[in-house]
Design a protein around this motif. Sequence first.
Motif, PDB file in Angstrom:
ATOM      1  N   UNK A 264      40.598 -13.563   0.672  1.00  0.00           N
ATOM      2  CA  UNK A 264      40.695 -13.380  -0.784  1.00  0.00           C
ATOM      3  C   UNK A 264      40.260 -14.670  -1.477  1.00  0.00           C
ATOM      4  N   UNK A 265      39.179 -14.659  -2.235  1.00  0.00           N
ATOM      5  CA  UNK A 265      38.721 -15.888  -2.900  1.00  0.00           C
ATOM      6  C   UNK A 265      39.649 -16.286  -4.039  1.00  0.00           C
ATOM      7  N   UNK A 266      39.951 -17.584  -4.117  1.00  0.00           N
ATOM      8  CA  UNK A 266      40.843 -18.113  -5.147  1.00  0.00           C
ATOM      9  C   UNK A 266      40.218 -19.375  -5.741  1.00  0.00           C
ATOM     10  N   UNK A 267      40.245 -19.486  -7.052  1.00  0.00           N
ATOM     11  CA  UNK A 267      39.793 -20.686  -7.754  1.00  0.00           C
ATOM     12  C   UNK A 267      40.757 -20.979  -8.895  1.00  0.00           C
ATOM     13  N   UNK A 268      41.101 -22.235  -9.058  1.00  0.00           N
ATOM     14  CA  UNK A 268      42.030 -22.666 -10.116  1.00  0.00           C
ATOM     15  C   UNK A 268      43.344 -21.899 -10.055  1.00  0.00           C
ATOM     16  N   UNK A 269      43.744 -21.559  -8.837  1.00  0.00           N
ATOM     17  CA  UNK A 269      45.014 -20.876  -8.631  1.00  0.00           C
ATOM     18  C   UNK A 269      45.008 -19.392  -8.909  1.00  0.00           C
ATOM     19  N   UNK A 270      43.859 -18.840  -9.319  1.00  0.00           N
ATOM     20  CA  UNK A 270      43.789 -17.421  -9.668  1.00  0.00           C
ATOM     21  C   UNK A 270      42.761 -16.714  -8.791  1.00  0.00           C
ATOM     22  N   UNK A 271      42.826 -15.403  -8.785  1.00  0.00           N
ATOM     23  CA  UNK A 271      41.840 -14.608  -8.063  1.00  0.00           C
ATOM     24  C   UNK A 271      40.448 -14.919  -8.590  1.00  0.00           C
ATOM     25  N   UNK A 272      39.496 -15.115  -7.684  1.00  0.00           N
ATOM     26  CA  UNK A 272      38.134 -15.443  -8.071  1.00  0.00           C
ATOM     27  C   UNK A 272      37.221 -14.234  -7.908  1.00  0.00           C
ATOM     28  N   UNK A 273      36.328 -14.072  -8.856  1.00  0.00           N
ATOM     29  CA  UNK A 273      35.343 -12.996  -8.838  1.00  0.00           C
ATOM     30  C   UNK A 273      33.959 -13.621  -9.006  1.00  0.00           C
ATOM     31  N   UNK A 274      33.122 -13.425  -8.014  1.00  0.00           N
ATOM     32  CA  UNK A 274      31.750 -13.937  -8.033  1.00  0.00           C
ATOM     33  C   UNK A 274      31.694 -15.427  -8.355  1.00  0.00           C
ATOM     34  N   UNK A 275      32.533 -16.183  -7.664  1.00  0.00           N
ATOM     35  CA  UNK A 275      32.471 -17.624  -7.772  1.00  0.00           C
ATOM     36  C   UNK A 275      33.135 -18.216  -8.988  1.00  0.00           C
ATOM     37  N   UNK A 276      33.957 -17.469  -9.697  1.00  0.00           N
ATOM     38  CA  UNK A 276      34.657 -17.988 -10.879  1.00  0.00           C
ATOM     39  C   UNK A 276      36.044 -17.374 -10.947  1.00  0.00           C
ATOM     40  N   UNK A 277      37.026 -18.118 -11.512  1.00  0.00           N
ATOM     41  CA  UNK A 277      38.327 -17.492 -11.736  1.00  0.00           C
ATOM     42  C   UNK A 277      38.150 -16.223 -12.558  1.00  0.00           C
ATOM     43  N   UNK A 278      38.988 -15.242 -12.337  1.00  0.00           N
ATOM     44  CA  UNK A 278      38.799 -13.944 -12.974  1.00  0.00           C
ATOM     45  C   UNK A 278      38.701 -14.053 -14.490  1.00  0.00           C
ATOM     46  N   UNK A 279      39.433 -15.012 -15.080  1.00  0.00           N
ATOM     47  CA  UNK A 279      39.387 -15.170 -16.542  1.00  0.00           C
ATOM     48  C   UNK A 279      38.033 -15.654 -17.035  1.00  0.00           C
ATOM     49  N   UNK A 280      37.195 -16.195 -16.130  1.00  0.00           N
ATOM     50  CA  UNK A 280      35.877 -16.686 -16.503  1.00  0.00           C
ATOM     51  C   UNK A 280      34.746 -15.847 -15.898  1.00  0.00           C
ATOM     52  N   UNK A 281      35.096 -14.809 -15.170  1.00  0.00           N
ATOM     53  CA  UNK A 281      34.090 -13.967 -14.517  1.00  0.00           C
ATOM     54  C   UNK A 281      33.464 -13.005 -15.513  1.00  0.00           C
ATOM     55  N   UNK A 282      32.234 -12.548 -15.267  1.00  0.00           N
ATOM     56  CA  UNK A 282      31.620 -11.548 -16.143  1.00  0.00           C
ATOM     57  C   UNK A 282      32.481 -10.282 -16.196  1.00  0.00           C
ATOM     58  N   UNK A 283      32.663  -9.696 -17.372  1.00  0.00           N
ATOM     59  CA  UNK A 283      33.515  -8.498 -17.484  1.00  0.00           C
ATOM     60  C   UNK A 283      33.090  -7.359 -16.569  1.00  0.00           C
ATOM     61  N   UNK A 284      31.775  -7.161 -16.402  1.00  0.00           N
ATOM     62  CA  UNK A 284      31.335  -6.062 -15.542  1.00  0.00           C
ATOM     63  C   UNK A 284      31.683  -6.326 -14.081  1.00  0.00           C
ATOM     64  N   UNK A 285      31.689  -7.602 -13.686  1.00  0.00           N
ATOM     65  CA  UNK A 285      32.064  -7.941 -12.320  1.00  0.00           C
ATOM     66  C   UNK A 285      33.552  -7.685 -12.086  1.00  0.00           C
ATOM     67  N   UNK A 286      34.384  -8.039 -13.060  1.00  0.00           N
ATOM     68  CA  UNK A 286      35.819  -7.780 -12.939  1.00  0.00           C
ATOM     69  C   UNK A 286      36.103  -6.286 -12.905  1.00  0.00           C
ATOM     70  N   UNK A 287      35.385  -5.521 -13.719  1.00  0.00           N
ATOM     71  CA  UNK A 287      35.585  -4.066 -13.743  1.00  0.00           C
ATOM     72  C   UNK A 287      35.193  -3.446 -12.411  1.00  0.00           C
TER      73      UNK A 287
END
Length: 407
Positions: free
Chosen positions: A324-347
């Motif tokens: 499970x990828x993790x960055x800045x203590x949060x789940x990571x999506x495509x190389x970024x914390x989920x809060x900074x990931x592209x919305x379509x990638x999170x969806x």
Amino acid sequence: MTARANLYYQQGDVRPRALLEAVGVQLGSDAGTAPEPVVVQLGETRIELAQMAAADRTAHLEALHQYLSDRCALEDPRLPATLAGARTAVVVSIEPGLDSEGQCARFLSAVAARTGAVVLRDDGTIADAAGRTLAYPATDQEDPLAFRREAEPPPPVRVARRALVLVALAWRGQLEASRTPVAVAQHAVWKAWVERQGLVEEMDGAEQALFASTYGTLTERQIIHCGWGIEGAAVLAWALRLLELPAPDTKVSPSDLASALGLFSAQPPALAAGLRPRADLAAMTARLFGVAWRLLRFEAAPSTFDFVGFSREAWFGGFGLEGVPVLEGDLAIRGAPISKAPPDAAAEATSIAVERFRAARWLDGRQAAWSEQPPVPRAPEVAPAPDASSSTAPDASPSTAVPSEPR
């Protein structure tokens, strides 16, 4: 004794009067407007609907979250995130209580169905607008994930057949979308292979209807639904030791999955595979639940979150973060914390996660029918279905005859 229920809505300022009118109850002009209570009389029963004040709602939702964490068994991993995003709560009071004929219960169900409410019932169960149970009070320290440790996973051959059903239906969906010149012939080969492998018996009613349908008749939604099934099949292939599960933000390769399971093989390797140890299956289920919970929580209320801490202290006992990828203590999506990931990638990751959790939950052995699993949260726009020209499928090249027997 007064019976009570709560109705929760994602929309803001849902008015009690509008709820009654949605089920055909017309009130006089002097009946009041929300947030003031409105009352309807059903025979000798008095039903009052009142909108919960915003300040009270905040405290109530916090207490409800604690109730879910400490005292409930979850049937749907989306529920905590759904309730966290509720912007309106309506309290329903029924005096002198629920009638024995069920009239009040039918009335409450009708309001929920017509208005899309999540319902907290008087007995502590929580249901969606269709009446499907989402959570219920746990007993005897039952695991909040509702994992029944005494249950056994399905036999390996059944896991294999379920995985083959999912990947076969995904291939059918892709064939339906491809409209190649030899598609009708390929469909006949596909159908014969499914029957020869005895997979029809593993299908539920909707799947059997899809299997029996004529080529060219599937709807776009059916094609999409079939395509997303491969993410569940990937979990089953992992359980059979045939495939490593990709990261949470990565879709499984349809061709790799089909090859690993043996789609269109005379003797699919999946049918001879064994399951991983029960402890490994339980650990994967907890991990997939944790990932799905985080993604669905983010979908309902985008914000940063201590996902690493949550993995250690979650109410269901925690889970490992292997793979499970993790960055800045949060789940990571495509190389970024989920809060900074592209919305379509999170969806997309959310849909992947929910499909995978459904499969892991079925593996736990609690439910005999695949169709009893919680529904996916949405229909994605693009279906990740196997390529009809894959080497594991009947040859789709117009210059090559469709084989009369599967490879």
